[in-house]
Design an enzyme around this catalytic site. Structure first.
Site, PDB file in Angstrom:
ATOM      1  N   ARG A 226       0.822  -1.074   0.046  1.00 36.35           N
ATOM      2  CA  ARG A 226      -0.286   0.256   0.120  1.00 36.35           C
ATOM      3  C   ARG A 226       0.567   1.192  -0.119  1.00 36.35           C
ATOM      4  NH1 ARG A 226      -2.984  -2.598  -1.951  1.00 36.35           N
ATOM      5  NH2 ARG A 226      -5.637  -3.016  -1.373  1.00 36.35           N
ATOM      6  N   HIS A 274      -0.621   0.040 -10.577  1.00 34.60           N
ATOM      7  CA  HIS A 274      -1.876  -0.212  -9.087  1.00 34.60           C
ATOM      8  C   HIS A 274      -1.568  -1.459 -10.048  1.00 34.60           C
ATOM      9  CE1 HIS A 274      -3.901  -0.925  -5.186  1.00 34.60           C
ATOM     10  NE2 HIS A 274      -3.188  -2.028  -5.811  1.00 34.60           N
TER      11      HIS A 274
HETATM   12  C1  OXD Z   1      -5.407  -5.666  -3.229  1.00 32.82           C
HETATM   13  C2  OXD Z   1      -5.003  -5.145  -4.331  1.00 32.82           C
HETATM   14  O1  OXD Z   1      -5.828  -5.776  -2.389  1.00 32.82           O
HETATM   15  O2  OXD Z   1      -4.946  -5.333  -5.445  1.00 32.82           O
HETATM   16  O3  OXD Z   1      -6.361  -7.327  -3.846  1.00 32.82           O
HETATM   17  O4  OXD Z   1      -4.465  -4.043  -3.667  1.00 32.82           O
END
Ligand code: OXD
Length: 311
Positions: A226, A274
């Site tokens: 994250r 992402h």
């Molecule tokens: C997840 C993401 O949490 O793709 O699956 O970030």
């Protein structure tokens, strides 16, 4: 009597999801309308990053299945009814994709591909003697399902792998450290550090100036966890000084990365949008359908999140 509604909200996902859910779950009606005029009929939700407050509209909502591994965005919504069961997705396809992403970039960093690309752009023939993966240590922070899968792939490619998690992980597929002393050891030994931790109050801003200072000079970072695990100004300063050799970022604090953000053009940053992993119906549908059935029947969900721990 009208069937229960199952809300599906994940605008970025494969567009066949709602139809596939409807076909597999004839006992419910699937809606993608967050503003459905019949909020009282919504019994379950399958979502990725719904707008804050969206789920509080449904007085009979019995469970939420998140369409991904991380649930931080949902738990950050203060209007999420307390006690509402939330499940993260246990999808072997997503796990494999993220593990492959980590291996791809670990090998690219180990072979110096970002520096070679810079040399090519400048017309320089920058010979550097290659070294086998076995001469590099990769530290994997976070030994959940995804971290363990990444550790396995990295070890199979020959890397020396060290893992770290907050609590001891006796079943980890690599030497596993824990606690502050374990983290300190991993920081001094890793040539490449991989972030696969969940975002919780305990991990937010973990990678700050002090953390980066303890790394081996020139160590590289891969963040597929994250964005908010990392203090971006501190990372930028460490990259500018060469304390961090290169950063591969699949996640950033604000997504999409805002125009003008220094990471767009930083020569020591590789950005991906992402997309290290994705929840694809081919691998995830069966698990989602089974959990929706559990949720509708009031049975315990697979992958139920401990809302206090945050994962
Ligand atoms: C997840 C993401 O949490 O793709 O699956 O970030």
């Amino acid at each position: 009597m009208a069937r229960d509604l199952l809300l599906f909200h994940s605008p970025q996902s494969d567009p066949s999801w709602p139809a596939r859910l409807a076909e597999a779950l004839p006992e419910v009606e699937v809606t993608t309308d967050l503003a459905t005029p019949e909020p009282g009929r919504v019994a379950g939700a399958v979502v990725w990053a719904p707008p804050p407050g969206a789920l509080a509209r449904f007085p009979r909502l019995r469970f939420v299945q998140v369409l991904g591994a991380g649930v931080d965005h949902l738990l950050a919504d203060p209007s999420l009814p307390p006690g509402l069961p939330v499940a993260r997705l246990l999808d072997p396809g997503l796990v494999r994709l993220v593990a492959e992403y980590v291996l791809t970039h670990a090998l690219a960093l180990h072979r110096g591909l970002p520096a070679l690309a810079r040399a090519q752009a400048e017309g320089r023939w920058a010979y550097a003697a290659p070294r086998p993966a076995s001469e590099a240590t990769v530290g994997v922070l976070g030994l959940g399902t995804i971290g363990a899968a990444a550790a396995r792939l990295l070890a199979a490619a020959g890397f020396r792998v060290l893992g770290w998690s907050r609590t001891p992980k006796p079943d980890a597929p690599c030497p596993a450290l824990c606690g502050p002393e374990g983290l300190a050891r991993l920081q001094t030994e890793a040539d490449i550090l991989v972030l696969l931790l969940p975002l919780t109050p305990a991990t937010r801003d973990l990678v700050d100036a002090a953390f980066l200072e303890r790394l081996k000079p020139g160590a590289c970072l891969i963040n597929a966890g994250r964005g908010a695990l990392v203090v971006e100004d501190d990372l930028r300063a460490a990259l500018d000084r060469g304390q961090v050799g290169h950063a591969v970022l699949d996640v950033v604090r604000t997504e999409p990365l805002p125009p003008g953000h220094p990471f767009w053009t930083h020569p020591r940053v590789t950005l991906t949008p992402h997309n290290a992993g994705a929840t694809r119906p081919a691998s995830a549908l069966a698990a989602v359908v089974a959990n929706v059935r559990r949720g509708l029947a009031g049975l315990p969900l697979e992958g139920r999140v401990d809302r206090t721990a945050g994962y």
